[in-house]
Motif scaffolding. Structure first.
Motif, PDB file in Angstrom:
ATOM      1  N   LEU A  56      -8.091  -5.753  13.768  1.00 58.76           N
ATOM      2  CA  LEU A  56      -8.676  -6.089  12.469  1.00 58.76           C
ATOM      3  C   LEU A  56      -8.318  -7.504  12.025  1.00 58.76           C
ATOM      4  O   LEU A  56      -9.036  -8.130  11.258  1.00 58.76           O
ATOM      5  CB  LEU A  56      -8.194  -5.113  11.391  1.00 58.76           C
ATOM      6  N   GLY A  57      -7.169  -7.981  12.484  1.00 60.00           N
ATOM      7  CA  GLY A  57      -6.703  -9.285  12.051  1.00 60.00           C
ATOM      8  C   GLY A  57      -5.181  -9.290  12.032  1.00 60.00           C
ATOM      9  O   GLY A  57      -4.543  -8.344  12.485  1.00 60.00           O
ATOM     10  N   THR A  58      -4.595 -10.335  11.504  1.00 58.50           N
ATOM     11  CA  THR A  58      -3.142 -10.452  11.459  1.00 58.50           C
ATOM     12  C   THR A  58      -2.697 -10.218  10.028  1.00 58.50           C
ATOM     13  O   THR A  58      -2.578 -11.154   9.239  1.00 58.50           O
ATOM     14  CB  THR A  58      -2.699 -11.846  11.933  1.00 58.50           C
ATOM     15  N   TYR A  59      -2.475  -8.962   9.709  1.00 54.28           N
ATOM     16  CA  TYR A  59      -2.174  -8.633   8.325  1.00 54.28           C
ATOM     17  C   TYR A  59      -0.711  -8.259   8.118  1.00 54.28           C
ATOM     18  O   TYR A  59      -0.292  -7.987   7.008  1.00 54.28           O
ATOM     19  CB  TYR A  59      -3.085  -7.503   7.842  1.00 54.28           C
ATOM     20  N   GLY A  60       0.071  -8.215   9.183  1.00 54.28           N
ATOM     21  CA  GLY A  60       1.479  -7.867   9.044  1.00 54.28           C
ATOM     22  C   GLY A  60       2.356  -9.101   8.899  1.00 54.28           C
ATOM     23  O   GLY A  60       1.908 -10.221   9.111  1.00 54.28           O
ATOM     24  N   THR A  61       3.612  -8.856   8.555  1.00 52.73           N
ATOM     25  CA  THR A  61       4.593  -9.936   8.486  1.00 52.73           C
ATOM     26  C   THR A  61       5.747  -9.583   9.404  1.00 52.73           C
ATOM     27  O   THR A  61       6.390  -8.552   9.230  1.00 52.73           O
ATOM     28  CB  THR A  61       5.124 -10.097   7.052  1.00 52.73           C
ATOM     29  N   ARG A  62       5.977 -10.445  10.399  1.00 58.47           N
ATOM     30  CA  ARG A  62       7.030 -10.146  11.375  1.00 58.47           C
ATOM     31  C   ARG A  62       8.370  -9.992  10.678  1.00 58.47           C
ATOM     32  O   ARG A  62       8.699 -10.761   9.785  1.00 58.47           O
ATOM     33  CB  ARG A  62       7.082 -11.279  12.405  1.00 58.47           C
ATOM     34  N   GLY A  63       9.084  -8.988  11.105  1.00 63.28           N
ATOM     35  CA  GLY A  63      10.379  -8.738  10.500  1.00 63.28           C
ATOM     36  C   GLY A  63      10.293  -7.930   9.225  1.00 63.28           C
ATOM     37  O   GLY A  63      11.304  -7.468   8.712  1.00 63.28           O
ATOM     38  N   VAL A  64       9.106  -7.722   8.706  1.00 66.13           N
ATOM     39  CA  VAL A  64       8.947  -7.025   7.429  1.00 66.13           C
ATOM     40  C   VAL A  64       8.073  -5.785   7.552  1.00 66.13           C
ATOM     41  O   VAL A  64       8.502  -4.669   7.303  1.00 66.13           O
ATOM     42  CB  VAL A  64       8.337  -7.974   6.370  1.00 66.13           C
ATOM     43  N   GLY A  65       6.840  -5.990   7.965  1.00 70.81           N
ATOM     44  CA  GLY A  65       5.905  -4.865   8.038  1.00 70.81           C
ATOM     45  C   GLY A  65       4.571  -5.267   7.443  1.00 70.81           C
ATOM     46  O   GLY A  65       4.237  -6.454   7.384  1.00 70.81           O
ATOM     47  N   TYR A  66       3.808  -4.278   6.992  1.00 66.37           N
ATOM     48  CA  TYR A  66       2.499  -4.545   6.408  1.00 66.37           C
ATOM     49  C   TYR A  66       2.553  -4.296   4.901  1.00 66.37           C
ATOM     50  O   TYR A  66       3.199  -3.342   4.453  1.00 66.37           O
ATOM     51  CB  TYR A  66       1.436  -3.641   7.028  1.00 66.37           C
ATOM     52  N   ASP A  67       1.863  -5.121   4.164  1.00 73.16           N
ATOM     53  CA  ASP A  67       1.725  -4.890   2.726  1.00 73.16           C
ATOM     54  C   ASP A  67       0.747  -3.729   2.533  1.00 73.16           C
ATOM     55  O   ASP A  67      -0.400  -3.783   2.993  1.00 73.16           O
ATOM     56  CB  ASP A  67       1.193  -6.149   2.036  1.00 73.16           C
ATOM     57  N   VAL A  68       1.222  -2.678   1.874  1.00 74.77           N
ATOM     58  CA  VAL A  68       0.435  -1.452   1.763  1.00 74.77           C
ATOM     59  C   VAL A  68      -0.926  -1.710   1.118  1.00 74.77           C
ATOM     60  O   VAL A  68      -1.972  -1.353   1.674  1.00 74.77           O
ATOM     61  CB  VAL A  68       1.199  -0.371   0.963  1.00 74.77           C
ATOM     62  N   ASP A  69      -0.914  -2.350  -0.038  1.00 82.42           N
ATOM     63  CA  ASP A  69      -2.180  -2.560  -0.749  1.00 82.42           C
ATOM     64  C   ASP A  69      -3.151  -3.412   0.052  1.00 82.42           C
ATOM     65  O   ASP A  69      -4.339  -3.104   0.148  1.00 82.42           O
ATOM     66  CB  ASP A  69      -1.923  -3.221  -2.111  1.00 82.42           C
ATOM     67  N   ASN A  70      -2.624  -4.475   0.632  1.00 73.53           N
ATOM     68  CA  ASN A  70      -3.497  -5.362   1.379  1.00 73.53           C
ATOM     69  C   ASN A  70      -4.075  -4.659   2.605  1.00 73.53           C
ATOM     70  O   ASN A  70      -5.279  -4.719   2.861  1.00 73.53           O
ATOM     71  CB  ASN A  70      -2.745  -6.619   1.813  1.00 73.53           C
ATOM     72  N   LEU A  71      -3.215  -3.966   3.342  1.00 73.04           N
ATOM     73  CA  LEU A  71      -3.701  -3.290   4.541  1.00 73.04           C
ATOM     74  C   LEU A  71      -4.726  -2.221   4.191  1.00 73.04           C
ATOM     75  O   LEU A  71      -5.754  -2.072   4.867  1.00 73.04           O
ATOM     76  CB  LEU A  71      -2.524  -2.670   5.308  1.00 73.04           C
ATOM     77  N   LEU A  72      -4.438  -1.498   3.107  1.00 80.26           N
ATOM     78  CA  LEU A  72      -5.393  -0.488   2.662  1.00 80.26           C
ATOM     79  C   LEU A  72      -6.745  -1.131   2.361  1.00 80.26           C
ATOM     80  O   LEU A  72      -7.803  -0.626   2.755  1.00 80.26           O
ATOM     81  CB  LEU A  72      -4.851   0.218   1.413  1.00 80.26           C
ATOM     82  N   HIS A  73      -6.681  -2.273   1.708  1.00 75.78           N
ATOM     83  CA  HIS A  73      -7.920  -2.970   1.381  1.00 75.78           C
ATOM     84  C   HIS A  73      -8.654  -3.420   2.636  1.00 75.78           C
ATOM     85  O   HIS A  73      -9.871  -3.253   2.757  1.00 75.78           O
ATOM     86  CB  HIS A  73      -7.619  -4.185   0.490  1.00 75.78           C
ATOM     87  N   GLN A  74      -7.920  -3.961   3.591  1.00 73.64           N
ATOM     88  CA  GLN A  74      -8.546  -4.462   4.823  1.00 73.64           C
ATOM     89  C   GLN A  74      -9.194  -3.327   5.603  1.00 73.64           C
ATOM     90  O   GLN A  74     -10.306  -3.460   6.115  1.00 73.64           O
ATOM     91  CB  GLN A  74      -7.504  -5.166   5.700  1.00 73.64           C
ATOM     92  N   ILE A  75      -8.491  -2.205   5.693  1.00 67.56           N
ATOM     93  CA  ILE A  75      -9.057  -1.072   6.431  1.00 67.56           C
ATOM     94  C   ILE A  75     -10.268  -0.513   5.694  1.00 67.56           C
ATOM     95  O   ILE A  75     -11.283  -0.187   6.307  1.00 67.56           O
ATOM     96  CB  ILE A  75      -7.985   0.020   6.665  1.00 67.56           C
ATOM     97  N   SER A  76     -10.168  -0.432   4.373  1.00 64.54           N
ATOM     98  CA  SER A  76     -11.309   0.049   3.592  1.00 64.54           C
ATOM     99  C   SER A  76     -12.518  -0.838   3.824  1.00 64.54           C
ATOM    100  O   SER A  76     -13.639  -0.359   4.014  1.00 64.54           O
ATOM    101  CB  SER A  76     -10.961   0.048   2.100  1.00 64.54           C
ATOM    102  N   ARG A  77     -12.274  -2.128   3.816  1.00 68.91           N
ATOM    103  CA  ARG A  77     -13.367  -3.065   4.013  1.00 68.91           C
ATOM    104  C   ARG A  77     -13.979  -2.868   5.399  1.00 68.91           C
ATOM    105  O   ARG A  77     -15.198  -2.798   5.559  1.00 68.91           O
ATOM    106  CB  ARG A  77     -12.840  -4.495   3.861  1.00 68.91           C
ATOM    107  N   GLU A  78     -13.121  -2.730   6.394  1.00 73.90           N
ATOM    108  CA  GLU A  78     -13.620  -2.571   7.758  1.00 73.90           C
ATOM    109  C   GLU A  78     -14.438  -1.287   7.900  1.00 73.90           C
ATOM    110  O   GLU A  78     -15.476  -1.268   8.561  1.00 73.90           O
ATOM    111  CB  GLU A  78     -12.424  -2.529   8.720  1.00 73.90           C
ATOM    112  N   LEU A  79     -13.975  -0.234   7.242  1.00 74.34           N
ATOM    113  CA  LEU A  79     -14.685   1.044   7.319  1.00 74.34           C
ATOM    114  C   LEU A  79     -15.895   1.083   6.386  1.00 74.34           C
ATOM    115  O   LEU A  79     -16.688   2.019   6.440  1.00 74.34           O
ATOM    116  CB  LEU A  79     -13.744   2.199   6.964  1.00 74.34           C
ATOM    117  N   GLY A  80     -16.001   0.075   5.543  1.00 76.90           N
ATOM    118  CA  GLY A  80     -17.117   0.083   4.597  1.00 76.90           C
ATOM    119  C   GLY A  80     -16.885   1.057   3.456  1.00 76.90           C
ATOM    120  O   GLY A  80     -17.821   1.644   2.925  1.00 76.90           O
TER     121      GLY A  80
END
Lengths: 255, 255
Positions: A56-80
């Motif tokens: 989907l893209g580079t949405y994580g942060t090394r050493g930290v993880g993924y931002d929940v809200d942002n990742l949710l948004h990106q996946i929602s967008r991808e799924l339409g």
DNA sequence: TCATGTGAATCCGTTCACAGCC
DNA sequence: GGCTGTGAACGGATTCACATGA
């Protein structure tokens, strides 16, 4: 990484799992999530989560993880799923009625725009908020409401004709509950849910389960991970046994 | 060839497709069937049919094909469909009721042994021939009727507890309709049917369909096989378009 | 001649393992 | 130090293509 690569179908089928996990996390106000945690919620392993998300893209942060809200948004967008898709249900028998009343649709990005049935005696019946309308109005409704997805819950013999009508009216995706192989043009996506087929697969596993049988007495912790068909254990208490428990990861494609 | 090899899970998931095709052929009194014909009925290709069937044994005749009755019998035996399996349905809401009334079960090797619901107000309600019984009787029923498969049609929050009860009572296979990841011992097989998840996968395809859109006007035969997301065609007549039609082969695992 | 059965080649998804970055 | 992102290795499923045998 940019997102020029095609996303594999298996990955697409897992995105809804991540989506659901993230929705749960968002409810608990988690800020970030690691691939490990998300993997656990979705019932897959962490490497797969990372690989899938990397499509989907580079949405994580090394050493930290993924931002929940942002990742949710990106996946929602991808799924339409940033908009609510109108769907129609054709065939208002037991199953169609159940689908019409299924709360999970509205909470997860879909709205039942109309219920259709060719049986004149069903016409005008109320199911929840909606009234059953004749199939002859299908094309009109699909166009007026810009219906994206058609759900086919008719008996098998009617399924192909209904599919043809839906496709002719401009629907691009079909969810087929009849045990039928639909023939459709290339640009139409079809998924099938065949209830008896699922049971038949389970029947195979039951039939070929460990011959010692579920009635053989074992200490609770015996089952030594030989996969789904390994040694049989019958837990005594309702709660999951301590040793031999695993998240259920069998539903390829569908789950 | 003998049958000592382990049958791949993907093959098992396709056996019910062949089974259904063979049932249809048997009805028309066909005596033999080629891998090509059977492939068409199941929506896969002939090589796959031959490879799949070769896992079961050597039941074909070179230059001729497969004997319909014999192959049907062999597949039924492999799937464990030579007997009727009793199943219980837990959670008699809209969906549970629909499943209880689903004719496809009885015609394809399964029998609903009992309907269970924890809601006291549902107790005693009749659904078809059956009466809704309290979940407290679960263990008793499972043992008395030797129930093999449990169908979980409860709301999500109740699903895990129900699964635990079913497993504790000795059920070895679960069909889970709730959008939940069940945790069960290794020897228990689980399949999940997640309706909203199916729609979300379709939503992806709709969202990413050819940008010219289904409203762009093309001659009917344009769609030049670029896969499911290729050029859009809107047939005018109800019947399938002549050029760009393909059997729907998307439902891995589930179909 | 014809269609099965099956090694071999290929494709695709999963997993590994580590470089890269916070 | 810790976790992501990703090439590379691996494994399994699909497809090819032909030897095999009715």
């Amino acid at each position: 990484m940019r997102t020029p690569r095609r996303i594999p179908e298996v990955t697409i089928a897992r995105l809804p799992l991540y989506h659901r996990g993230l929705v749960d996390l968002a409810k608990t106000h988690s800020v970030t999530v690691s691939s490990e945690e998300l993997a656990e919620l979705a019932g897959v392993n962490a490497a797969k989560v990372r690989k899938d998300l990397s499509y989907l893209g580079t949405y994580g942060t090394r050493g930290v993880g993924y931002d929940v809200d942002n990742l949710l948004h990106q996946i929602s967008r991808e799924l339409g799923l940033t908009q609510n898709w109108p769907v129609v249900i054709v065939g208002i028998g037991n199953l169609g009625r159940a689908l019409a009343g299924y709360g999970g649709f509205s909470t997860r990005g879909f709205e039942v725009a109309a219920l259709l049935d060719s049986d004149p005696s069903k016409r005008g019946q109320k199911v929840g908020e909606l009234v059953v309308r004749p199939t002859s109005e299908l094309a009109e409704i699909v166009k007026a409401r810009a219906v994206a997805i058609g759900i086919i819950a008719t008996p098998a013999p009617a399924a192909q004709a209904v599919a043809d009508q839906l496709v002719a009216a401009g629907v691009s995706s079909l969810l087929n509950f009849s045990p039928t192989l639909l023939v459709v043009p290339d640009h139409v996506a079809v998924r099938r849910v065949d209830l008896a087929l699922e049971l038949q697969i389970l029947s195979f596993h039951h039939h070929h389960r460990d011959p010692t049988g579920p009635d053989a007495e074992y200490p609770d912790e015996l089952s030594i991970g030989l996969g789904a068909l390994s040694a049989s254990v019958r837990p005594r208490r309702g709660a999951a046994t301590t040793g031999s428990v695993r998240p259920a990861t069998k539903c390829r494609g569908l789950a």
